[in-house]
Design a protein around this motif. Structure first.
Motif, PDB file in Angstrom:
ATOM      1  N   ALA A  89      56.421  39.921  40.300  1.00  0.00           N
ATOM      2  CA  ALA A  89      55.092  40.465  40.045  1.00  0.00           C
ATOM      3  C   ALA A  89      54.138  39.910  40.395  1.00  0.00           C
ATOM      4  CB  ALA A  89      55.245  41.155  38.796  1.00  0.00           C
ATOM      5  N   PHE A  90      54.226  38.534  39.813  1.00  0.00           N
ATOM      6  CA  PHE A  90      52.977  37.298  39.989  1.00  0.00           C
ATOM      7  C   PHE A  90      52.738  37.088  41.546  1.00  0.00           C
ATOM      8  CE2 PHE A  90      51.308  33.185  40.215  1.00  0.00           C
ATOM      9  CZ  PHE A  90      50.361  33.187  39.108  1.00  0.00           C
ATOM     10  N   VAL A  91      53.929  37.070  42.308  1.00  0.00           N
ATOM     11  CA  VAL A  91      53.827  36.586  43.515  1.00  0.00           C
ATOM     12  C   VAL A  91      53.382  37.686  44.515  1.00  0.00           C
ATOM     13  CG1 VAL A  91      55.111  35.955  45.738  1.00  0.00           C
ATOM     14  CG2 VAL A  91      55.772  34.677  43.483  1.00  0.00           C
ATOM     15  N   LEU A  92      53.761  38.847  44.103  1.00  0.00           N
ATOM     16  CA  LEU A  92      53.143  39.835  44.935  1.00  0.00           C
ATOM     17  C   LEU A  92      51.815  40.330  44.541  1.00  0.00           C
ATOM     18  CD1 LEU A  92      56.172  42.224  45.047  1.00  0.00           C
ATOM     19  CD2 LEU A  92      55.625  40.782  46.438  1.00  0.00           C
ATOM     20  N   GLY A  93      51.321  40.180  43.283  1.00  0.00           N
ATOM     21  CA  GLY A  93      50.136  40.551  42.817  1.00  0.00           C
ATOM     22  C   GLY A  93      49.107  39.396  43.488  1.00  0.00           C
ATOM     23  N   ALA A  94      49.644  37.998  43.442  1.00  0.00           N
ATOM     24  CA  ALA A  94      48.618  37.132  44.358  1.00  0.00           C
ATOM     25  C   ALA A  94      48.508  37.134  45.691  1.00  0.00           C
ATOM     26  CB  ALA A  94      49.420  35.691  43.981  1.00  0.00           C
ATOM     27  N   LEU A  95      49.650  37.523  46.277  1.00  0.00           N
ATOM     28  CA  LEU A  95      49.636  37.968  47.810  1.00  0.00           C
ATOM     29  C   LEU A  95      48.712  39.036  48.136  1.00  0.00           C
ATOM     30  CD1 LEU A  95      50.578  37.128  50.583  1.00  0.00           C
ATOM     31  CD2 LEU A  95      52.659  38.528  50.224  1.00  0.00           C
ATOM     32  N   SER A  96      48.739  40.132  47.418  1.00  0.00           N
ATOM     33  CA  SER A  96      48.200  41.494  47.807  1.00  0.00           C
ATOM     34  C   SER A  96      46.371  41.150  47.438  1.00  0.00           C
ATOM     35  CB  SER A  96      48.784  42.574  46.991  1.00  0.00           C
ATOM     36  OG  SER A  96      48.563  42.234  45.592  1.00  0.00           O
ATOM     37  N   LYS A  97      46.085  40.520  46.728  1.00  0.00           N
ATOM     38  CA  LYS A  97      44.932  40.256  46.276  1.00  0.00           C
ATOM     39  C   LYS A  97      44.142  39.449  47.110  1.00  0.00           C
ATOM     40  CE  LYS A  97      41.310  41.262  43.495  1.00  0.00           C
ATOM     41  NZ  LYS A  97      40.859  42.554  43.602  1.00  0.00           N
ATOM     42  N   CYS A  98      44.908  38.307  47.649  1.00  0.00           N
ATOM     43  CA  CYS A  98      44.397  37.389  48.464  1.00  0.00           C
ATOM     44  C   CYS A  98      43.866  37.909  49.746  1.00  0.00           C
ATOM     45  CB  CYS A  98      45.484  36.208  48.830  1.00  0.00           C
ATOM     46  SG  CYS A  98      44.824  34.998  49.832  1.00  0.00           S
ATOM     47  N   ILE A  99      44.711  38.968  50.317  1.00  0.00           N
ATOM     48  CA  ILE A  99      44.552  39.760  51.468  1.00  0.00           C
ATOM     49  C   ILE A  99      43.208  40.505  51.211  1.00  0.00           C
ATOM     50  CG2 ILE A  99      45.458  41.520  52.934  1.00  0.00           C
ATOM     51  CD1 ILE A  99      48.047  40.402  52.659  1.00  0.00           C
ATOM     52  N   ALA A 100      43.197  41.281  50.078  1.00  0.00           N
ATOM     53  CA  ALA A 100      41.948  42.258  49.845  1.00  0.00           C
ATOM     54  C   ALA A 100      40.874  41.263  49.616  1.00  0.00           C
ATOM     55  CB  ALA A 100      42.159  42.929  48.640  1.00  0.00           C
ATOM     56  N   THR A 101      41.029  39.968  49.161  1.00  0.00           N
ATOM     57  CA  THR A 101      39.478  39.345  48.796  1.00  0.00           C
ATOM     58  C   THR A 101      39.010  38.854  50.047  1.00  0.00           C
ATOM     59  OG1 THR A 101      40.389  38.803  46.584  1.00  0.00           O
ATOM     60  CG2 THR A 101      38.789  37.274  47.584  1.00  0.00           C
ATOM     61  N   CYS A 102      39.769  38.387  51.024  1.00  0.00           N
ATOM     62  CA  CYS A 102      39.491  37.769  52.385  1.00  0.00           C
ATOM     63  C   CYS A 102      38.640  38.635  53.142  1.00  0.00           C
ATOM     64  CB  CYS A 102      40.763  37.120  53.017  1.00  0.00           C
ATOM     65  SG  CYS A 102      41.307  35.491  52.387  1.00  0.00           S
ATOM     66  N   LEU A 103      39.277  39.713  53.110  1.00  0.00           N
ATOM     67  CA  LEU A 103      38.580  40.932  54.078  1.00  0.00           C
ATOM     68  C   LEU A 103      37.194  41.453  53.398  1.00  0.00           C
ATOM     69  CD1 LEU A 103      41.738  43.251  54.636  1.00  0.00           C
ATOM     70  CD2 LEU A 103      40.708  41.479  56.255  1.00  0.00           C
ATOM     71  N   THR A 104      37.063  41.369  52.180  1.00  0.00           N
ATOM     72  CA  THR A 104      35.790  42.179  51.491  1.00  0.00           C
ATOM     73  C   THR A 104      35.029  41.078  50.940  1.00  0.00           C
ATOM     74  OG1 THR A 104      36.894  42.369  49.475  1.00  0.00           O
ATOM     75  CG2 THR A 104      37.156  44.127  51.089  1.00  0.00           C
ATOM     76  N   TYR A 105      35.124  39.753  51.324  1.00  0.00           N
ATOM     77  CA  TYR A 105      34.264  38.928  50.385  1.00  0.00           C
ATOM     78  C   TYR A 105      32.771  38.781  50.680  1.00  0.00           C
ATOM     79  CZ  TYR A 105      32.709  34.584  48.049  1.00  0.00           C
ATOM     80  OH  TYR A 105      31.774  33.589  47.456  1.00  0.00           O
ATOM     81  N   PRO A 106      32.279  38.901  51.925  1.00  0.00           N
ATOM     82  CA  PRO A 106      30.890  39.028  52.041  1.00  0.00           C
ATOM     83  C   PRO A 106      30.202  40.064  51.395  1.00  0.00           C
ATOM     84  CG  PRO A 106      32.027  38.789  54.223  1.00  0.00           C
ATOM     85  CD  PRO A 106      32.949  38.806  53.313  1.00  0.00           C
ATOM     86  N   ALA A 107      30.769  41.234  51.170  1.00  0.00           N
ATOM     87  CA  ALA A 107      30.242  42.253  50.313  1.00  0.00           C
ATOM     88  C   ALA A 107      30.361  41.981  48.884  1.00  0.00           C
ATOM     89  CB  ALA A 107      30.999  43.608  50.537  1.00  0.00           C
ATOM     90  N   ILE A 108      31.391  41.062  48.511  1.00  0.00           N
ATOM     91  CA  ILE A 108      31.265  40.651  47.187  1.00  0.00           C
ATOM     92  C   ILE A 108      30.231  39.589  46.776  1.00  0.00           C
ATOM     93  CG2 ILE A 108      32.619  39.332  45.466  1.00  0.00           C
ATOM     94  CD1 ILE A 108      35.221  40.275  46.973  1.00  0.00           C
ATOM     95  N   ARG A 109      29.831  38.697  47.699  1.00  0.00           N
ATOM     96  CA  ARG A 109      28.795  37.776  47.416  1.00  0.00           C
ATOM     97  C   ARG A 109      27.390  38.529  47.552  1.00  0.00           C
ATOM     98  NH1 ARG A 109      26.268  32.924  49.658  1.00  0.00           N
ATOM     99  NH2 ARG A 109      24.836  32.715  47.711  1.00  0.00           N
ATOM    100  N   CYS A 110      27.315  39.484  48.183  1.00  0.00           N
ATOM    101  CA  CYS A 110      26.027  40.461  48.313  1.00  0.00           C
ATOM    102  C   CYS A 110      25.912  41.038  47.000  1.00  0.00           C
ATOM    103  CB  CYS A 110      25.845  41.217  49.546  1.00  0.00           C
ATOM    104  SG  CYS A 110      25.623  40.536  51.006  1.00  0.00           S
ATOM    105  N   LYS A 111      27.077  41.631  46.217  1.00  0.00           N
ATOM    106  CA  LYS A 111      26.876  42.347  45.038  1.00  0.00           C
ATOM    107  C   LYS A 111      26.686  41.389  44.162  1.00  0.00           C
ATOM    108  CE  LYS A 111      30.188  44.755  41.896  1.00  0.00           C
ATOM    109  NZ  LYS A 111      30.661  43.726  41.006  1.00  0.00           N
ATOM    110  N   VAL A 112      27.012  40.231  44.183  1.00  0.00           N
ATOM    111  CA  VAL A 112      26.789  39.173  42.858  1.00  0.00           C
ATOM    112  C   VAL A 112      25.211  38.952  42.888  1.00  0.00           C
ATOM    113  CG1 VAL A 112      27.004  36.843  42.078  1.00  0.00           C
ATOM    114  CG2 VAL A 112      29.009  38.144  42.739  1.00  0.00           C
TER     115      VAL A 112
END
Length: 320
Positions: A208-231
Motif C-alpha cells: 500500500a505504501f509503494v502504490l500510494g507513493a507511486l500514484s501520488k508522484c504521478i499526479a503531483t508532477c502533472l498538476t504542480y503548476p496549478a498547485i503553486r498558483c493555488k498556494v
C-alpha cells in the motif's frame, strides 16, 4: 444497509489515515507552503531552499510555530477525506449498480473520482484557505480559525475555489492509478467467499505504501503548476509583501498568480518547490493509504457489530 456500511467504512478509514499522516508530516508541510508562497526575483529571495524556512523557525526560537494551523489542517483533512472516500465509494457502487458491471473501468473511475473530489472541495474550501493563511503567516503571528476567516469577506474564504476544482484531477489520477494497481495486485489472491457479508481484501502495509507513493508522484508532477498558483492565491500577506491594493487583488486571481510567477521567476518558477511537494505529498498519501488499508477490516468489523447491535435492539423493542 450493506451499501451504507461499506461507504461509511471506507470514509472513516480514509479520514483516520488522513488525520495521522497530516499530523506526522505537518512541519514539513508548513516549510513547503511558506517556500511556495514566496514570489520574488532570484536575488531577492528570502528562502533559497526549503531548509531556510526550518532554519528561520529554529533561529528565531519559533519551532512550535511549524505547527501553526495544525488544528485547522487536521479538521480540514479529516472532513475532506471522509467526504471524498464516502463520495467515491458511494458513486462507485452507484455506477456498478446502474451499469450492472462487476468492475469499473478507468474512464468511469476518473469521472467518479472527479465527482467525489468536486464535492469535497466545495465543502472544505474555507478550511483549506484558512489553513494556508495560517501556515504562511509570519512565525508566531498566526491567528485563530475564526479570526482568519472573519477578517475578510465570505467570498474571500473561497479564494482559489476555481483552481481547487481544477486540482480535483490530482486525487482522481492518484486514486485511479492506486485502485487499478491494487486490483491487479490482488487479482491472483482473491478467494471466492460465499458469505453474505465478508470483509474487504486489503493490501500489505508495504504494498500500500509503494502504490500510494507511486500514484501520488504521478499526479503531483502533472498538476504542480496549478498547485503553486493555488498556494499563492490563498497565502497570507507578509509584512514586506506588495502593498499596492490593486496588485494584491491581482495576485489573488489565477491569471495574476501566473503573471507574477512568470515575471519574477520565469518558467522554472512554476516548478519551484516541486521536490518538496513530491516529498510531502508522496509520504502523506502513502501513509494515508497504508493506514487506511490496515484499519479497513477493523472498521468493517466494527460497522457490522454496530449493525447487528442496532438490529437486535430494534427487534427487542418491537417484541416488548
Amino acid at each position: 444497509m450493506a451499501f451504507d456500511l461499506e461507504s461509511i467504512s471506507e470514509a472513516t478509514s480514509g479520514a483516520i489515515g488522513a488525520l495521522v499522516s497530516t499530523t506526522i508530516l505537518y512541519p514539513l508541510d508548513t516549510c513547503k507552503t511558506k517556500y511556495q508562497a514566496e514570489v520574488r526575483a532570484h536575488n531577492q529571495q528570502r528562502y533559497r531552499n526549503i531548509s531556510d524556512v526550518l532554519w528561520e523557525a529554529i533561529s528565531t526560537r519559533q519551532v512550535l510555530s511549524l505547527y501553526q494551523g495544525l488544528g485547522t489542517k487536521n479538521l480540514q483533512s479529516f472532513i475532506s477525506q471522509f467526504v471524498y472516500f464516502y463520495g467515491y465509494s458511494f458513486f462507485k457502487r452507484l455506477y456498478l449498480q446502474k451499469s450492472g458491471s462487476k468492475s469499473i473501468g478507468t474512464k468511469a473511475n476518473l469521472i467518479v473520482a472527479a465527482a467525489a473530489g468536486a464535492c469535497t472541495v466545495i465543502v472544505t474550501q474555507p478550511l483549506d484557505t484558512a489553513s494556508s493563511r495560517m501556515q504562511t503567516s509570519a512565525f508566531g503571528k498566526s491567528k485563530s480559525l475564526w479570526k482568519t476567516l472573519s477578517e475578510g469577506t465570505w467570498s474571500e474564504a473561497f479564494d482559489g475555489l476555481g483552481i481547487s476544482l481544477l486540482l480535483t484531477a490530482n486525487p482522481s489520477i492518484q486514486y485511479t492509478v492506486f485502485d487499478q494497481l491494487k486490483d491487479r495486485l490482488l487479482k491472483g489472491q482473491l478467494v471466492n467467499q460465499r458469505q453474505t457479508e465478508s470483509s474487504p481484501q486489503a493490501l500489505s502495509a508495504f504494498s500500500a505504501f509503494v502504490l500510494g507513493a507511486l500514484s501520488k508522484c504521478i499526479a503531483t508532477c502533472l498538476t504542480y503548476p496549478a498547485i503553486r498558483c493555488k498556494v499563492m492565491i490563498q497565502s497570507a500577506e507578509s509584512d514586506d509583501a506588495v502593498r499596492d491594493e490593486a496588485q494584491l487583488k491581482a495576485r489573488k486571481t489565477v491569471s495574476g498568480a501566473i503573471y507574477s510567477i512568470w515575471k519574477r521567476e520565469g518558467l522554472l518558477g512554476f516548478f519551484k518547490g516541486l521536490h518538496a511537494q513530491i516529498l510531502k505529498t508522496v509520504l502523506s498519501s502513502a501513509l494515508l493509504l497504508m493506514i487506511k488499508e490496515k484499519i479497513t477490516k477493523t472498521t468493517w468489523v466494527l460497522m457490522l457489530a454496530l449493525q447487528r447491535y442496532l438490529f437486535t435492539t430494534r427487534t427487542r423493542l418491537k417484541s416488548s
